[in-house]
Design an enzyme around this catalytic site. Structure first.
Site, mmCIF file in Angstrom:
data_model
loop_
_atom_site.group_PDB
_atom_site.id
_atom_site.type_symbol
_atom_site.label_atom_id
_atom_site.label_comp_id
_atom_site.label_asym_id
_atom_site.label_seq_id
_atom_site.Cartn_x
_atom_site.Cartn_y
_atom_site.Cartn_z
ATOM 1 N N SER A 133 2.245 -0.647 15.581
ATOM 2 C CA SER A 133 1.254 -0.744 14.514
ATOM 3 C C SER A 133 1.406 0.450 13.579
ATOM 4 C CB SER A 133 -0.160 -0.758 15.098
ATOM 5 O OG SER A 133 -0.408 -1.956 15.778
ATOM 6 N N HIS A 168 -6.339 -0.388 11.078
ATOM 7 C CA HIS A 168 -6.856 -0.419 12.453
ATOM 8 C C HIS A 168 -6.409 0.806 13.244
ATOM 9 C CE1 HIS A 168 -2.988 -2.528 13.706
ATOM 10 N NE2 HIS A 168 -3.211 -1.823 14.793
ATOM 11 N N ASP A 176 -4.030 -4.527 6.022
ATOM 12 C CA ASP A 176 -4.242 -3.586 7.138
ATOM 13 C C ASP A 176 -3.511 -2.266 6.885
ATOM 14 O OD1 ASP A 176 -4.753 -2.373 9.549
ATOM 15 O OD2 ASP A 176 -4.040 -4.032 10.791
#
Length: 713
Positions: free
Chosen positions: A647, A83, A218
């Site tokens: 992230s 992402h 991810d």
């Protein structure tokens, strides 16, 4: 008796904060090494951060300015979240060659894809410069203090001479009670190496976002390139893979429950030390406003994306970005309610006040200021979300700013270059007719919800979305801003350079543009009636928060304080653990590939599974990546305290090896930005064994594994 009860509570809260042995976002050169070692860490604080010799910090990068990444080979191979790389992957995608849907794996370095504008920033040094920054400001307050500090910062940076390829800045910590100099190097040639398809990298999509148990692979791989001298350089074919000072070994041994882990990255923003009144306003007013606006935008956007493939590709990254914090705010509010955060904060404040009367006076001032600010804050929440999500208005704001800069002589070549780059970034994924629907709905919502004294007279006519649509649609059709009207034979979204070649003529045209006029009226009214007053009160709150932070640290001697996140490099640590978020519900700390198959729905845009992955699972072709259960570990949770910006952060084991890739938090604990609760706050990481499995078995990209240092013990 009441004083005794407060004292007992105060001591219990303080002791609990020590006993939890997690939480906190620590400056890497000021680590709580003793506690980390007590929890199981085998390496030293100097292994984690050193300004003079290679250390783990030299493998951690600020990726794209909003995420984290880590270097995992001596050839600049960079691991981050799918992402985080989503925008870059999207820009390489088309209906004919959909990398989002199909994935991408370069077979060699020549096939790696450049990404203009994508950066990887390494931290060179972090230094405490508080004494220099606050010199002469201690006896001042308010604007005078802020001006003196700004002058000192400017002077320090003017005299500080980093290398030509480095930059330096100073950032406040502990609500302005300390200041640190940060020196960094930014590499501007970052190329896409490999990404799994969305059905792996975004598996579960919006339904599973922020949710545990999680089964999302991810991750994505990029590579940092440098010039022939291994220094930062703009993209060039002659650039070579960057040779890092340090790169992370990758552990195929994995982790187990109660293992020590730490997460190293760039957390964006937290507010752990706010007064109860601030939490209350956020929970009851600001967050509901933000959620409401994004809910409306996502509904319109999602309906079009489900019926039109081109829109799905064009709006994929945008939709995910808007939905991310929409869902986070919902979970945050639920977590604040469940943990009884406001009442607990009030009780803690009473305990502090009992020990220090000055704190009682400060808290009383907070209540007064936040109540004064409330109507302005509510308006700001709706206005900000309107401009954030109605992109035609966002574009119009940019054009209005351009006109203002030009009129005041501040429109320079470098300014123009930045503006055109920003505008092009919006236009590339912009559907004017879809945005007209969104704008019509959000204008109606905003007009209906903000206090009437803050609403421009003309905006009163936009309270009905159905009536708005033909008016706004016609505005877009005749507007240069929307990219539909032409200027000298061109639309702005097709030829920005040509449109901006005659700036005076462009301004004359823009002044007659109805979308420009609407945006200017909204902006000017907001600035005149709301922004100034809001900011003035916020300055007072910030000054008071600085004092309150210092008073808390002086008064609560049993509590270990860490600075709030501010997008600077931090270390957080904890243990691999599950949780019990609700009555009779227990979450285990590890998920497996079998969970993907349990969620699999053929053809579903969130839960489809690639045929090859199904085949690998059915054949149990897991190679050396399975654990004692015979399955491939997929994701795990720990008590590490993370937030947005983390992230892509590496999860590192006690010996300094990469064991996971941070990508999310457990929904029940997303209030950790405001109120960390060790019982339910968990960060979520892709298990590195699943990443290796996908690269090896699914992608057959063994050439990438060969350049990693993979350790199995």
């Amino acid at each position: 008796m009441k004083q005794l009860q407060l004292l007992i509570f105060f001591l219990s809260v303080s002791l609990a904060s020590l006993a939890q042995q997690s939480g906190g976002m620590w400056i890497p050169n000021e680590l709580n090494e003793k506690e980390m070692k007590q929890m199981g860490m085998k390496i030293s604080a100097k292994d984690i951060f050193s300004a003079t010799v290679p250390s783990i910090k030299d493998a951690v990068v600020h990726f794209g300015g909003g995420c984290t990444g880590e270097i995992i080979s001596g050839k600049g191979l960079l691991l981050t979240n799918h992402h985080c790389g989503y925008g870059s992957i999207q820009r390489h995608s088309s209906i004919e060659n959909d990398l989002l849907k199909n994935g991408f794996w370069a077979k060699n370095m020549k096939e790696e894809l450049p990404n203009p504008g994508l950066t990887a920033t390494f931290i060179v040094d972090v230094k405490d410069v508080t004494s220099a920054v606050v010199a002469g400001a201690q006896a001042l307050s308010g604007e005078a203090r802020r001006n003196m500090i700004k002058k000192n910062v400017d002077t320090y940076l003017a005299n500080y001479k980093p290398d030509t390829y480095q930059t330096a800045f100073i950032r406040p910590f502990y609500k302005g009670n300390k200041y640190y100099l940060i020196v960094q190097e930014t590499f501007k040639d970052v190329r896409l190496v490999g990404t799994p398809p969305e059905a792996i990298g975004k598996f579960g999509a919006d339904t599973d976002n922020w949710v545990w148990p999680r089964h999302t692979g991810d991750f994505a791989l990029f590579r940092v390139y440098a010039d022939k001298n291994n220094k930062p350089a703009e993209y060039a074919e002659s650039n070579v893979p960057y040779k890092p000072k340090y790169f992370l070994p990758v552990s195929s041994k994995g982790i187990k429950e109660n293992d020590f882990v730490f997460v190293y990255g760039f957390p964006g923003s937290t507010d752990e030390y706010l007064p109860a009144i601030a939490l209350e306003k956020l929970q009851k007013e600001t967050n509901p406003a933000r959620i409401e606006v994004r809910d409306a935008a996502l509904k319109i956007m999602g309906e079009k994306m489900r019926t039109d493939e081109a829109t799905r590709i064009k709006y994929a990254s945008k939709f995910a970005s808007i939905a991310n914090y929409w869902k986070k705010w919902i979970g945050e509010n639920q977590g604040l309610r469940k943990s009884n955060a406001v009442e607990k904060r009030k009780t803690y404040e009473q305990a502090l006040s009992a020990k220090n009367p000055r704190i009682a006076a400060v808290l009383s001032s907070f209540i007064n200021l936040y109540n004064q600010q409330a109507p302005y804050g509510l308006t700001k929440a709706y206005y900000d979300e309107l401009i954030r999500n109605a992109e035609g208005l966002k574009l119009a704001m940019h054009y209005n700013n351009f006109m203002d800069l030009y009129a005041t002589g501040r429109w320079k070549p470098e300014t123009k270059s930045r503006y055109l780059s920003t505008l092009q970034g919006i236009y590339v994924d912009f559907d004017p007719m879809l945005d007209a629907q969104i704008t019509s709905e959000l204008l109606a919502l905003t007009a209906a919800k903000i206090p009437q004294q803050f609403l421009p007279a003309k905006a009163n006519g936009f309270k009905d979305a159905a009536q708005n649509l033909p008016v706004i649609t016609e505005m877009y059709k005749t507007s240069l801003v929307s990219g539909l009207a032409r200027f000298n034979g061109e639309t702005v979204n097709s030829n920005l350079e040509k449109v901006f070649a005659d700036e005076e003529q462009l301004i004359a045209t823009l002044k007659k543009d109805r979308l420009i006029m609407l945006a200017r009226q909204l902006r000017d009214h907001f600035n005149d009636r709301v922004a100034g007053k809001y900011n003035d009160i916020q300055d007072e709150i910030d000054d008071l928060q600085k004092e309150y932070m210092a008073l808390q640290m002086q008064t609560d001697k049993n509590k270990v304080f860490f600075p709030d996140a501010n997008s600077t490099l931090r270390v957080t640590y904890g243990k691999v653990k599950g949780s019990r978020p609700r009555d009779a519900v227990e979450y285990l700390p590890q998920t497996y590939l079998k969970g993907v198959m349990e969620k699999y729905v053929a053809g579903d845009y969130e839960f489809d599974v690639p045929a090859k992955l199904i085949t690998l699972y059915n054949k149990k072709d897991f190679g050396k990546y399975k654990d004692r259960t015979g399955d491939v570990p997929l994701a795990f949770t720990s008590t590490s305290h993370t937030t947005g910006g983390n992230s892509g952060s590496p999860a590192i084991d006690a010996n300094g090896n990469l064991v996971g890739l941070n990508f999310d938090r457990q929904w029940e604990g997303t209030m950790s930005d405001l109120n960390y609760d060790p019982e339910i706050c968990r960060n979520i990481m892709v298990d590195v064994r699943y990443i290796l499995f996908i690269v090896d078995k699914f992608a057959d990209a063994k050439w990438l594994l060969k350049e990693m240092k993979i350790v199995d013990r």
